[in-house]
Write an enzyme that holds these catalytic residues in place. Sequence first.
Site, PDB file in Angstrom:
ATOM      1  N   ASN A 296       0.335   5.293  -9.559  1.00 19.86           N
ATOM      2  CA  ASN A 296      -1.136   5.773  -9.353  1.00 19.86           C
ATOM      3  C   ASN A 296      -1.086   7.282  -8.807  1.00 19.86           C
ATOM      4  OD1 ASN A 296      -3.511   6.461  -7.812  1.00 19.86           O
ATOM      5  ND2 ASN A 296      -2.701   5.121  -6.095  1.00 19.86           N
TER       6      ASN A 296
ATOM      7  N   LYS B  59      -3.221   8.901  -7.500  1.00 14.36           N
ATOM      8  CA  LYS B  59      -3.989   9.213  -6.207  1.00 14.36           C
ATOM      9  C   LYS B  59      -4.914  10.699  -6.576  1.00 14.36           C
ATOM     10  CE  LYS B  59      -0.672   7.218  -3.230  1.00 14.36           C
ATOM     11  NZ  LYS B  59       0.111   7.338  -1.966  1.00 14.36           N
TER      12      LYS B  59
ATOM     13  N   HIS C  18      -6.315  -0.527  -2.861  1.00 16.29           N
ATOM     14  CA  HIS C  18      -4.958   0.490  -2.577  1.00 16.29           C
ATOM     15  C   HIS C  18      -5.171   0.479  -0.860  1.00 16.29           C
ATOM     16  CE1 HIS C  18      -2.642   3.985  -1.696  1.00 16.29           C
ATOM     17  NE2 HIS C  18      -1.873   3.356  -2.660  1.00 16.29           N
TER      18      HIS C  18
ATOM     19  N   GLU D  50      -4.968   3.110   0.838  1.00 16.80           N
ATOM     20  CA  GLU D  50      -5.846   4.272   1.092  1.00 16.80           C
ATOM     21  C   GLU D  50      -7.363   3.844   1.033  1.00 16.80           C
ATOM     22  OE1 GLU D  50      -4.069   7.040  -1.217  1.00 16.80           O
ATOM     23  OE2 GLU D  50      -2.336   6.747   0.121  1.00 16.80           O
TER      24      GLU D  50
ATOM     25  N   GLU E 124       2.047  -3.506  -1.112  1.00 17.24           N
ATOM     26  CA  GLU E 124       2.512  -2.251  -0.436  1.00 17.24           C
ATOM     27  C   GLU E 124       2.147  -2.068   1.072  1.00 17.24           C
ATOM     28  OE1 GLU E 124       2.071   0.744  -3.999  1.00 17.24           O
ATOM     29  OE2 GLU E 124      -0.068   0.488  -3.296  1.00 17.24           O
TER      30      GLU E 124
ATOM     31  N   GLY F 290       3.595   6.887   1.244  1.00 23.95           N
ATOM     32  CA  GLY F 290       3.278   8.023   1.513  1.00 23.95           C
ATOM     33  C   GLY F 290       4.653   8.985   1.891  1.00 23.95           C
TER      34      GLY F 290
ATOM     35  N   SER G 290       7.069   4.454  -1.139  1.00 22.94           N
ATOM     36  CA  SER G 290       8.331   5.170  -1.082  1.00 22.94           C
ATOM     37  C   SER G 290       9.455   4.554  -1.958  1.00 22.94           C
ATOM     38  CB  SER G 290       8.871   5.299   0.464  1.00 22.94           C
ATOM     39  OG  SER G 290       7.959   6.019   1.094  1.00 22.94           O
TER      40      SER G 290
HETATM   41  P1  PGA Z   1       4.370   6.446  -2.589  1.00 20.03           P
HETATM   42  O1  PGA Z   1       3.092   5.643  -2.939  1.00 20.03           O
HETATM   43  O2  PGA Z   1       5.564   5.867  -3.675  1.00 20.03           O
HETATM   44  O3  PGA Z   1       4.482   8.018  -2.664  1.00 20.03           O
HETATM   45  O4  PGA Z   1       4.908   6.002  -1.092  1.00 20.03           O
HETATM   46  C1  PGA Z   1       2.937   4.591  -3.204  1.00 20.03           C
HETATM   47  C2  PGA Z   1       1.354   3.980  -3.472  1.00 20.03           C
HETATM   48  O5  PGA Z   1       0.592   4.499  -2.454  1.00 20.03           O
HETATM   49  O6  PGA Z   1       0.939   3.199  -4.196  1.00 20.03           O
END
Ligand code: PGA
Length: 278
Positions: free
Chosen positions: A29, A31, A117, A119, A189, A195, A236
């Site tokens: 994704n 974002k 998600h 966020e 997640e 992040g 991550s």
């Molecule tokens: P990240 O993001 O791999 O940068 O931690 C994962 C996500 O939010 O799907």
Amino acid sequence: MTEKEKAVGKEHVEGKEKGTGKKIYLGTNTKMYKTIGDTCTYLKALKELTADISEEQAELFVIPSFTSLAAAREILQDSGIRLGAQNMCWEDQGQFTGEISPLMLKELAIDLVEIGHSERRHVFGETDQEERKKVTAAVRHGFQALLCVGETLEQKEYGISDEVLRMQLKVGLHDMTAENGGNLMIAYEPVWAIGVHGIPAGEEYVNQRHRVMKQTLKELLGEEAAWEIPVLYGGSVNPGNAVPLMRQPYVDGLFIGRSAWDAHDFNRLIRSVLEAQA
Ligand code: PGA
């Protein structure tokens, strides 16, 4: 773990070791990054780099910004890379300024819709009830719904991660039946792992949570649907932990952020996982 669960998990691991395991799922994704131009450059490169990977080996998907979807559809037309949207309203139309309707996404012929998600839940305050309405609408309109779930650090510290995951799945998938198994995908997640400030979750911890989620899917939709629904890990994921995570019996795939936003990096990560499976 019951004997049956052990057997299925074992079969999965042995299958993975022999390279005959289930198909794996690797997606990203992007974002609120990448303009239309950036997305096109990225997708053209990724398509070329991964052209020899069959859909049986790996299901690849990319979820770019809404504004990039039309151009992305064109580029991915004759490729195996599936295309998704980052969010969707549950209503077909109406007085919902700023929202994107399922009918609008249907016009773009996308394959999947990401729902809930971290966020969306924690920055924009979406609730489990809203995620349920979105999952239901997405499946009704023929999209695959990618429901994201995950506990916060506080919930983890209280020792209620499994309860949180079970609740998010039970509410989010409340309207689903066994027949919807093929239209669903889950991404685990943990909020604390996502992040730049995220701490990657250990593979053993991830496997345990995935096992609980499979068990919950079984209770909700039955054994067959539960094994049909891919459960991916995200948070991550990087070149160092992708292979150990994928070796876990209950991990069907990876949902990657930063480490996949360069086409060459993503391609390298995909190849390392495929090689480890072979
Ligand atoms: P990240 O993001 O791999 O940068 O931690 C994962 C996500 O939010 O799907």
